[in-house]
Design a protein around this motif. Sequence first.
Motif: not given
Length: 79
Positions: A38, A49, A52-53, A56-60, A71, A73
Motif C-alpha cells: 500500500d 490519495s 483507490e484501486p 481492473k485498475a489495481h493501482w492508486w 500512479c 502500483f
Amino acid sequence: MDPRSARSDAESIWVNRVPEPRVGATRVHLDLRLADADPAAVLAAGARSVREPVDKAHWWVLADPEGNEFCAFPPPTTG
C-alpha cells in the motif's frame, strides 16, 4: 540526504521542491512501483490519495502537494 550521493549503480529518480507555483499542465507523468502493498509511506511523505484501486485498475492515483498526479502500483505478486 541528497539522493545523488547514493552509493549505487542503480538508476535513481527524485523530486525536488521548488519555490515557484506550477503554471499550466503537468508535463511529466510518473508511475511508481511501491515497495509495500500500500502507499502508506508515500502518503506519510506528503502525497494525497486521489483514487483507490478499483476493479481492473489495481493501482492508486496519488497527487503530490502541488496536485501533480501520479500512479502508484503495488509490488508484483509472486506465486
